[in-house]
Design a protein around this motif. Structure first.
Motif, PDB file in Angstrom:
ATOM      1  N   SER A 438      -6.139  -0.285  -5.655  1.00 21.51           N
ATOM      2  CA  SER A 438      -5.748  -0.955  -4.309  1.00 21.51           C
ATOM      3  C   SER A 438      -4.056  -0.620  -4.347  1.00 21.51           C
ATOM      4  O   SER A 438      -3.795  -0.304  -3.134  1.00 21.51           O
ATOM      5  CB  SER A 438      -6.142  -2.424  -4.336  1.00 21.51           C
ATOM      6  N   GLN A 439      -3.562  -1.207  -5.042  1.00 23.57           N
ATOM      7  CA  GLN A 439      -1.981  -1.256  -5.114  1.00 23.57           C
ATOM      8  C   GLN A 439      -1.352   0.205  -4.760  1.00 23.57           C
ATOM      9  O   GLN A 439      -0.551   0.496  -4.039  1.00 23.57           O
ATOM     10  CB  GLN A 439      -1.471  -1.968  -6.360  1.00 23.57           C
ATOM     11  N   VAL A 442      -2.096   1.422  -1.121  1.00 23.49           N
ATOM     12  CA  VAL A 442      -1.066   0.679  -0.212  1.00 23.49           C
ATOM     13  C   VAL A 442       0.166   1.499  -0.576  1.00 23.49           C
ATOM     14  O   VAL A 442       1.095   1.859   0.383  1.00 23.49           O
ATOM     15  CB  VAL A 442      -0.878  -0.719  -0.664  1.00 23.49           C
ATOM     16  N   ARG A 459       2.113  -5.097  -8.400  1.00 22.40           N
ATOM     17  CA  ARG A 459       2.641  -5.689  -7.258  1.00 22.40           C
ATOM     18  C   ARG A 459       3.606  -4.557  -6.474  1.00 22.40           C
ATOM     19  O   ARG A 459       4.216  -3.718  -7.111  1.00 22.40           O
ATOM     20  CB  ARG A 459       3.514  -6.862  -7.150  1.00 22.40           C
ATOM     21  N   HIS A 469       6.499  -7.404   2.812  1.00 22.32           N
ATOM     22  CA  HIS A 469       5.453  -8.057   2.523  1.00 22.32           C
ATOM     23  C   HIS A 469       4.995  -7.557   1.238  1.00 22.32           C
ATOM     24  O   HIS A 469       5.285  -6.295   0.784  1.00 22.32           O
ATOM     25  CB  HIS A 469       4.207  -7.752   3.792  1.00 22.32           C
ATOM     26  N   TYR A 471       1.953  -6.743  -1.820  1.00 21.99           N
ATOM     27  CA  TYR A 471       0.737  -6.626  -1.939  1.00 21.99           C
ATOM     28  C   TYR A 471       0.207  -6.700  -3.284  1.00 21.99           C
ATOM     29  O   TYR A 471       1.151  -5.801  -4.232  1.00 21.99           O
ATOM     30  CB  TYR A 471       0.014  -5.410  -1.294  1.00 21.99           C
ATOM     31  N   ASP A 472      -0.524  -7.513  -3.896  1.00 26.40           N
ATOM     32  CA  ASP A 472      -0.777  -7.703  -5.274  1.00 26.40           C
ATOM     33  C   ASP A 472      -2.228  -7.858  -5.511  1.00 26.40           C
ATOM     34  O   ASP A 472      -2.587  -8.523  -6.421  1.00 26.40           O
ATOM     35  CB  ASP A 472      -0.004  -8.722  -6.047  1.00 26.40           C
ATOM     36  N   GLY A 473      -3.080  -7.544  -4.715  1.00 26.11           N
ATOM     37  CA  GLY A 473      -4.664  -7.834  -4.590  1.00 26.11           C
ATOM     38  C   GLY A 473      -5.002  -6.491  -5.260  1.00 26.11           C
ATOM     39  O   GLY A 473      -4.721  -5.526  -5.830  1.00 26.11           O
ATOM     40  N   ALA A 482      -6.297   0.387   3.265  1.00 26.68           N
ATOM     41  CA  ALA A 482      -4.479   0.211   3.120  1.00 26.68           C
ATOM     42  C   ALA A 482      -3.806   0.402   4.563  1.00 26.68           C
ATOM     43  O   ALA A 482      -2.912  -0.643   4.905  1.00 26.68           O
ATOM     44  CB  ALA A 482      -4.138   1.203   2.237  1.00 26.68           C
ATOM     45  N   TRP A 485      -4.295  -2.965   6.364  1.00 24.59           N
ATOM     46  CA  TRP A 485      -3.529  -3.929   5.771  1.00 24.59           C
ATOM     47  C   TRP A 485      -2.082  -3.958   6.326  1.00 24.59           C
ATOM     48  O   TRP A 485      -1.380  -4.928   6.659  1.00 24.59           O
ATOM     49  CB  TRP A 485      -3.382  -3.809   4.292  1.00 24.59           C
ATOM     50  N   LYS A 489       0.086  -6.476   8.730  1.00 21.64           N
ATOM     51  CA  LYS A 489       1.239  -7.105   8.427  1.00 21.64           C
ATOM     52  C   LYS A 489       2.550  -6.960   9.154  1.00 21.64           C
ATOM     53  O   LYS A 489       3.215  -7.664   9.652  1.00 21.64           O
ATOM     54  CB  LYS A 489       1.666  -6.737   6.870  1.00 21.64           C
TER      55      LYS A 489
END
Length: 507
Positions: A438-439, A442, A459, A469, A471-473, A482, A485, A489
């Motif tokens: 996921s990271q 992004v 992160r 911003h 992102y650490d999800g 992505a 997101w 933001k």
């Protein structure tokens, strides 16, 4: 500065550095060997403002710019990320040409380069370069390394020096330019160890017919990416250099300060004369060929050797006659650059052995990690056996007076490394232990769209202007998610160029 002061202040090698940035120029070529006819990837954000991905003189000429990083590991990792982003957007019949000298340019190639240019802001400058230097020179690529020194360290040294009637900006400028002088005087070492342009696939006006290939680094010679003889400027002093550049501009021999192609350039915020008010921010080192054996075209050894030279410069007095010293050093660099990479150069060996003796002493007196002594050991062996050098290894790949097969083979190899079957799921397979999928998605999409980015373990930090911003999800599974997101933001996927400063010129 002397070693006693260094020890008295309790300084370490790590204290020297503020940040390192890397710029890599490289061509997209088609598997037929010609420059790519495909348009610049339109998925990337506008070249008017993208901070990391640009093109240069030619539309096929990509320019990758890492954001400044606190250490070499982070800088190299950033470069790998940018390379992966570019490689994943190549067309099926494209690869990245891994050599500094361009492939053979047909008349159709030259016509295409002349008539296709997607950066109208620089059209006038580009037309000037085309007329004054020619397509073949301006399509030469290379690596620029941007290095800044620790501001806190410089302030500490300034206070310790207790110089009467002196200001910190003057002290900082003096220190930076002293480093620039030292590096320009020792360019021949970088050419010998890291030169990698043994042949030109094109015969053109800058290259005399008497040149016998292979050489060690055509790019590093006066026939490579250099100003013509009437436009060259030395390193006597910062004031002398700035005044000389201004004189060339006033006489219309330079289009602008960007036409100064010296091996090291000083960089400051604002207009280039602002250096006297604001001080030098960093040095731009312009001496490196692309390394065709490295996926990102740069070796960690090259960067660390440069840092060792910079450290040595701080303990070495400037020559009494800089003009004479610079002329001698450049003549030696020319000899090294244009010599068959399998041959020894007695004069160079004598100079290099003297330099290495001092570098070994610096390693010992500064208490540097063993890596640096081992690096010097490896390089010193190449003084005795030039066939161990990068230049020789590249020259050994020449077939039928060409590196085309080698270049295309390496290009395909690196494409598979960054974007092959093993990397189809993970944008950055080499970061698998640092960022989850996921990271990474992004990070990839933020770079593509032109946001500033950085990352730490698990992160990703994304920034545009003053807004950022984190992102650490672990819930994003597709590039589209992505993008959503980022849209949520920042309220845009195309940062407004009116709100962002312009990045990158040409050359």
């Amino acid at each position: 500065m002397d070693y006693e002061l260094w020890q008295e202040l309790g300084l370490t090698f790590a204290d020297l550095w503020q940040a390192t940035g890397i710029e890599v120029e490289e061509h997209r070529v088609q598997k037929s060997g010609c420059l790519s006819r495909h348009e610049y990837p339109n998925i990337f954000g506008s070249r008017n403002f993208h901070p990391m991905l640009q093109s240069d003189f030619g539309e096929s000429q990509m320019e990758l710019v890492t954001l400044p990083q606190p250490n070499l590991t982070a800088a190299m990792s950033f470069l790998d990320v940018l390379q992966a982003v570019v490689q994943r957007q190549l067309n099926a019949d494209e690869v990245i040409w891994p050599l500094s000298l361009p492939p053979h340019l047909s008349d159709d190639d030259k016509q295409f380069v002349t008539t296709h240019f997607g950066r109208p802001k620089y059209q006038q400058y580009r037309d000037y370069l085309l007329k004054n230097y020619g397509i073949e020179q301006e399509l030469i690529t290379g690596i620029h390394v941007n290095i800044s020194l620790n501001e806190v360290l410089l302030e500490k040294l300034f206070k310790q020096a207790k110089l009467p009637n002196s200001h910190f900006v003057s002290y900082k400028n003096h220190t930076y330019f002293h480093v620039a002088q030292f590096l320009s005087l020792h360019r021949y070492l970088l050419t010998y160890f890291f030169g990698a342009s043994p042949i030109s696939e094109n015969q053109y006006w800058r290259i005399p017919e008497h040149i016998h290939y292979p050489v060690r680094s055509l790019r590093s010679s006066t026939y490579g990416f250099e100003n013509t003889a009437d436009k060259r400027i030395g390193y006597i002093s910062l004031h002398d250099q700035i005044n000389a550049i201004e004189h060339q501009i006033a006489k219309r021999r330079y289009f602008s300060e960007h036409e100064f192609y010296g091996p090291v350039r000083v960089k400051s915020k604002g207009d280039f004369r602002a250096v006297f008010k604001n001080g030098i921010d960093y040095l731009e080192l312009r001496m490196f060929d692309l390394n065709p054996f490295e996926p990102n075209h740069l070796s960690l050894d090259a960067l660390n050797f440069v840092r060792l030279l910079i450290a040595q410069s701080l303990f070495t007095a400037a020559p009494k006659d800089m003009n004479q010293a610079y002329a001698a050093a450049m003549a030696l660099n020319e000899k090294v650059a244009l010599t068959d990479p399998s041959k020894k150069i007695p004069q160079f060996i004598a100079w290099a052995q003297r330099d290495f003796k001092l570098l070994y002493q610096t390693c010992e007196r500064l208490g540097l990690p063993d890596y640096f002594k081992h690096l010097l050991d490896r390089l010193s062996k190449q003084l005795d056996d030039p066939q161990d050098t990068l230049g020789y290894q590249v020259a050994a790949q020449i077939q039928n007076n060409s590196l085309e097969n080698f270049g295309l083979t390496q290009g395909q190899k690196f494409k598979m490394y960054y974007a092959g079957a093993n990397a189809k799921t993970w944008p950055f397979l080499f970061l698998k232990d640092t960022l989850n999928l996921s990271q990474q998605l992004v990070l990839q999409q933020a770079i593509i769209h032109g946001f500033k980015v950085n990352w730490q373990v698990h992160r990703v930090m994304v920034q545009f202007g003053k807004e950022f911003h984190l992102y650490d999800g672990d819930w994003i599974r597709t590039p589209q998610a992505a993008d959503q997101w980022l849209q949520t933001k920042f309220r845009t996927l195309r940062p407004d160029p009116d709100q962002a400063r312009t990045f990158g010129g040409i050359k």
